[in-house]
Design an enzyme around this catalytic site. Structure first.
Site, PDB file in Angstrom:
ATOM      1  N   GLY A   1       0.961  -1.199   0.109  1.00  0.00           N
ATOM      2  CA  GLY A   1       0.074  -0.003   0.103  1.00  0.00           C
ATOM      3  C   GLY A   1       0.890   1.022  -0.005  1.00  0.00           C
ATOM      4  O   GLY A   1       2.043   1.271   0.347  1.00  0.00           O
TER       5      GLY A   1
ATOM      6  N   THR B   1       1.315   3.844   2.174  1.00  0.00           N
ATOM      7  CA  THR B   1       2.073   4.263   3.436  1.00  0.00           C
ATOM      8  C   THR B   1       3.280   3.500   3.407  1.00  0.00           C
ATOM      9  O   THR B   1       4.428   3.921   3.762  1.00  0.00           O
ATOM     10  CB  THR B   1       0.930   4.235   4.515  1.00  0.00           C
ATOM     11  OG1 THR B   1      -0.240   4.488   4.308  1.00  0.00           O
ATOM     12  CG2 THR B   1       1.621   5.047   5.772  1.00  0.00           C
TER      13      THR B   1
ATOM     14  N   GLY C   1       0.602  -0.786   6.913  1.00  0.00           N
ATOM     15  CA  GLY C   1      -0.405   0.163   7.043  1.00  0.00           C
ATOM     16  C   GLY C   1      -1.815  -0.476   7.037  1.00  0.00           C
ATOM     17  O   GLY C   1      -2.117  -1.423   6.380  1.00  0.00           O
TER      18      GLY C   1
ATOM     19  N   GLY D   1      -5.410  -3.249  -0.782  1.00  0.00           N
ATOM     20  CA  GLY D   1      -4.660  -3.491  -1.808  1.00  0.00           C
ATOM     21  C   GLY D   1      -4.558  -4.919  -2.287  1.00  0.00           C
ATOM     22  O   GLY D   1      -3.798  -5.041  -2.983  1.00  0.00           O
TER      23      GLY D   1
ATOM     24  N   GLU E   1       0.210 -10.186   3.810  1.00  0.00           N
ATOM     25  CA  GLU E   1       0.458  -9.284   4.968  1.00  0.00           C
ATOM     26  C   GLU E   1       0.313  -9.924   6.158  1.00  0.00           C
ATOM     27  O   GLU E   1       1.002  -9.837   7.205  1.00  0.00           O
ATOM     28  CB  GLU E   1      -0.480  -7.953   4.864  1.00  0.00           C
ATOM     29  CG  GLU E   1      -0.054  -7.257   3.709  1.00  0.00           C
ATOM     30  CD  GLU E   1      -1.082  -6.075   3.428  1.00  0.00           C
ATOM     31  OE1 GLU E   1      -0.776  -5.080   3.055  1.00  0.00           O
ATOM     32  OE2 GLU E   1      -2.431  -6.381   3.650  1.00  0.00           O
TER      33      GLU E   1
END
Ligand code: 5RP
Length: 235
Positions: free
Chosen positions: A34, A36, A89, A104, A110
């Site tokens: 993402g 960030t 993030g 995303g 993740e």
């Protein structure tokens, strides 16, 4: 690349503060996905050029490509199964640190990488903090086999959980169903508000065909919140 919007400046500030506060020489680092997280990777790459010695494990092919382009050394999670720290993030985070992730479409890698880490720090601009999770559609990653049937099952389980007839949309890329880095599809559940987050996570974990969902509960150890004026604080 320079931050163009006030929200970008907040994301950059959060990433830099996380870098200064938590990242140390010699660390094995999970690298989130993402915008960030990508600002964080750009700041990290500057430090690497100045001599910081870290090895990253990316949470998506997009993060992998960015890190390689910027010269951040990478490893496969199978070769370094325990990481020191992951920086990533959220799409939404509440006061208890529970998050929705997967905007995303990278939630599976993740979550695996975050769970493989001794510490997880979430980096965000201040717009991501909400009183109750659920305004952001909850991503659910499903296997292609029988996915329409899985979506029906999901609908029934949302109704059983008291969430009513929550609309579920198929994540698209152009005219095609989006395919994740692991070859799955994403269904987005428009729930509005999620009163019982651990309860819903348990329901989702029990549906055949659901590979993973975007509720991250009890995973973030700290959060770093950035603001458009360039300040950031650690909570
Ligand atoms: C990707 C994610 C991202 O981390 C999340 O969507 C936050 O993205 P951004 O920093 O661009 O707001 O979960 O699957």
């Amino acid at each position: 690349m320079r931050p163009g919007t006030p929200q970008d400046r907040a994301k950059v500030a959060a990433g830099r503060r996380a870098l200064d506060t938590f990242v140390r020489d010699g660390m094995l680092l999970g690298l989130g996905s993402g915008t960030t997280s990508h600002w964080f990777v750009r700041s990290l790459a500057e430090r690497v050029r100045d001599g910081l010695d870290v090895v990253g494990v990316p949470t998506s092919t997009a993060t992998r490509d960015l890190a390689l382009e910027l010269g951040v050394r990478l490893a496969d999670l199978n070769d370094v199964p325990e990481l020191d720290l992951t920086i990533d993030g959220p799409d939404e985070i509440d006061g208890a640190g529970s998050m929705i992730k997967g905007g995303g479409a990278c939630l599976l890698w993740e979550k695996i990488v975050a769970r493989a880490s001794r510490r997880m720090v979430t980096v965000l601009d201040d717009t991501k903090i909400v009183p109750t999770l659920g305004a952001f559609p909850l991503p659910v990653e499903v296997v292609p086999f029988g996915w329409v049937s899985t979506r029906r099952h999901l609908s029934r389980r949302f109704a059983d959980a008291g969430l009513g007839e929550a609309p579920i949309t198929n994540r698209m890329r152009g005219d095609e169903l989006l395919v994740t880095d692991s070859g799955h599809y994403i269904l987005d559940a428009h729930l509005g508000a999620i009163p019982d987050i651990p309860g819903l996570a348990a329901v989702l974990n029990d549906i055949p065909g659901v590979v993973e969902h975007g509720l991250f509960v009890g995973i973030a150890d700290e959060m770093v919140v950035g603001h458009p004026d360039g300040s950031a604080e650690v909570h």
